[in-house]
Design a protein around this motif. Structure first.
Motif, mmCIF file in Angstrom:
data_model
loop_
_atom_site.group_PDB
_atom_site.id
_atom_site.type_symbol
_atom_site.label_atom_id
_atom_site.label_comp_id
_atom_site.label_asym_id
_atom_site.label_seq_id
_atom_site.Cartn_x
_atom_site.Cartn_y
_atom_site.Cartn_z
ATOM 1 N N ALA A 249 7.478 5.021 -2.925
ATOM 2 C CA ALA A 249 6.678 4.245 -1.978
ATOM 3 C C ALA A 249 6.444 2.855 -2.545
ATOM 4 C CB ALA A 249 5.335 4.917 -1.700
ATOM 5 N N VAL A 250 6.352 1.902 -1.656
ATOM 6 C CA VAL A 250 5.913 0.548 -1.992
ATOM 7 C C VAL A 250 4.521 0.377 -1.397
ATOM 8 C CG1 VAL A 250 6.293 -1.904 -1.542
ATOM 9 C CG2 VAL A 250 8.219 -0.419 -2.130
ATOM 10 N N SER A 251 3.600 -0.115 -2.196
ATOM 11 C CA SER A 251 2.224 -0.290 -1.740
ATOM 12 C C SER A 251 1.862 -1.766 -1.745
ATOM 13 C CB SER A 251 1.250 0.483 -2.638
ATOM 14 O OG SER A 251 -0.087 0.259 -2.230
ATOM 15 N N PRO A 252 1.977 -2.438 -0.604
ATOM 16 C CA PRO A 252 1.656 -3.870 -0.569
ATOM 17 C C PRO A 252 0.155 -4.123 -0.625
ATOM 18 C CG PRO A 252 3.066 -3.199 1.286
ATOM 19 C CD PRO A 252 2.481 -1.958 0.677
ATOM 20 N N TYR B 205 16.735 5.932 -11.735
ATOM 21 C CA TYR B 205 15.806 6.710 -12.569
ATOM 22 C C TYR B 205 14.361 6.580 -12.089
ATOM 23 C CZ TYR B 205 14.794 9.201 -16.958
ATOM 24 O OH TYR B 205 14.438 10.140 -17.879
ATOM 25 N N VAL B 206 14.189 6.073 -10.893
ATOM 26 C CA VAL B 206 12.841 5.915 -10.342
ATOM 27 C C VAL B 206 12.691 6.829 -9.136
ATOM 28 C CG1 VAL B 206 11.215 4.326 -9.235
ATOM 29 C CG2 VAL B 206 12.629 3.540 -11.145
ATOM 30 N N THR B 207 11.781 7.787 -9.252
ATOM 31 C CA THR B 207 11.477 8.672 -8.129
ATOM 32 C C THR B 207 10.058 9.214 -8.273
ATOM 33 O OG1 THR B 207 12.345 10.501 -6.776
ATOM 34 C CG2 THR B 207 12.346 10.817 -9.164
ATOM 35 N N GLY B 208 9.449 9.537 -7.148
ATOM 36 C CA GLY B 208 8.075 10.023 -7.166
ATOM 37 C C GLY B 208 7.084 8.953 -7.577
ATOM 38 N N THR B 209 7.417 7.700 -7.325
ATOM 39 C CA THR B 209 6.652 6.567 -7.850
ATOM 40 C C THR B 209 6.124 5.683 -6.731
ATOM 41 O OG1 THR B 209 7.913 6.521 -9.914
ATOM 42 C CG2 THR B 209 6.855 4.467 -9.254
ATOM 43 N N VAL B 210 4.923 5.146 -6.929
ATOM 44 C CA VAL B 210 4.376 4.127 -6.049
ATOM 45 C C VAL B 210 4.475 2.781 -6.759
ATOM 46 C CG1 VAL B 210 2.361 3.284 -4.814
ATOM 47 C CG2 VAL B 210 2.778 5.745 -4.953
ATOM 48 N N LEU B 211 5.209 1.848 -6.155
ATOM 49 C CA LEU B 211 5.321 0.505 -6.710
ATOM 50 C C LEU B 211 4.235 -0.372 -6.076
ATOM 51 C CD1 LEU B 211 9.205 0.050 -6.500
ATOM 52 C CD2 LEU B 211 7.843 0.778 -8.480
ATOM 53 N N HIS B 212 3.285 -0.795 -6.875
ATOM 54 C CA HIS B 212 2.169 -1.603 -6.368
ATOM 55 C C HIS B 212 2.570 -3.075 -6.344
ATOM 56 C CE1 HIS B 212 -0.758 1.661 -6.342
ATOM 57 N NE2 HIS B 212 -0.190 2.087 -7.461
ATOM 58 N N VAL B 213 2.677 -3.618 -5.140
ATOM 59 C CA VAL B 213 3.047 -5.030 -4.972
ATOM 60 C C VAL B 213 1.834 -5.719 -4.384
ATOM 61 C CG1 VAL B 213 4.809 -6.601 -4.078
ATOM 62 C CG2 VAL B 213 5.382 -4.216 -4.521
#
Length: 260
Positions: A193-196, A245-253
């Protein structure tokens, strides 16, 4: 220790250069964009098309999807979908066929004081952010190519709840946990997920003359001392798609906005 030993170069493990990153990880890929008629969905579709991807544009309003398609430099197919209607998601899967990545920017906010919340609006919010992504994975995970992924959009409200934003905070938070569960359930397909935070995509234009003051105030309190740009979101999504290699992750933008 001899003088020779003291001057000899230290022994270190041999290093292997990393595999070069291709100029465009999306060149020749098939990308499904759910919410392609929205501000962020349109911007993402345009960037992906420029990067060489073929697009499937999905969303509830065919007119907006056709508008997005007309802005693209590469091939695109328009498929109407309503995340509250599972039959349309199944039809999206049928028409999409094999694909590499799916990104959903879908959102249906149900903001307002708790005492005034409408149950139907709350349900629509959950359909867009939680139930819909679950059903997208149900119907399309089996069609994802090797190295494929799903990327959904959460939001800073989950980490910075505010009055009259209870539903927004809850749906975004639920999606963050759904991403972790799906990453395990449909592995090796990756799910992120991307979290803007506050991003000037055009969605704040409704503030009119107050927009500049609002964005300036956000920038002043953010640790990054700026608001987000559409390119910040696009780059985060492209990272999630390309990094195996990125999964199950929230990227905080969010410029650190969830921290203050």
């Amino acid at each position: 220790m001899t003088a020779a030993a003291m001057t000899a170069a230290p022994t270190t493990p041999a290093l292997t250069d990393p595999t070069p990153v291709p100029e465009s990880a999306l060149e020749g890929r098939r990308l499904v964009v759910v919410g392609a008629g929205s501000h962020t969905g349109r911007l993402l579709a345009r960037a992906a098309s420029r990067a060489g991807a073929g697009l499937v544009l999905a969303g509830p309003d065919p007119r907006k999807l056709e508008w997005t398609a007309g802005e693209l430099t590469g091939p695109a197919e328009v498929v109407p979908v309503d995340l509250a209607d599972e039959s349309t998601i199944a039809e999206l899967a049928r028409r999409t066929g094999p694909f590499d990545h799916l990104v959903s920017t879908a959102a249906m906010p149900a903001n307002g004081p708790l005492a005034e919340l409408d149950r139907a609006a709350v349900q629509r919010a959950f359909d867009a952010k939680v139930v819909g992504p679950l059903l997208l994975a149900k119907h399309l995970a089996g069609q994802a190519a090797e190295g494929g992924s799903f990327t959904f959009f959460s939001g800073v409200a989950a980490w910075r709840p505010a009055p009259a934003r209870t539903v927004m905070a809850t749906t975004n938070g639920a999606l963050a946990f759904l991403v972790q569960a799906l990453a395990v359930e449909i592995a090796p397909v990756r799910v992120n997920a991307v979290s803007p935070g506050i991003v000037d995509t055009g969605s704040w234009d409704g503030l009119g003359a107050d927009k500049d003051a609002f964005l300036r105030a956000v920038a002043e309190r953010n640790p990054a001392r700026r608001v987000g740009t559409p390119d910040d979101l696009v780059q985060a999504v492209f990272f999630a798609l390309a990094n195996p290699y990125v999964t199950g992750t929230v990227l905080h933008v969010d410029g650190g906005g969830r921290l203050v």
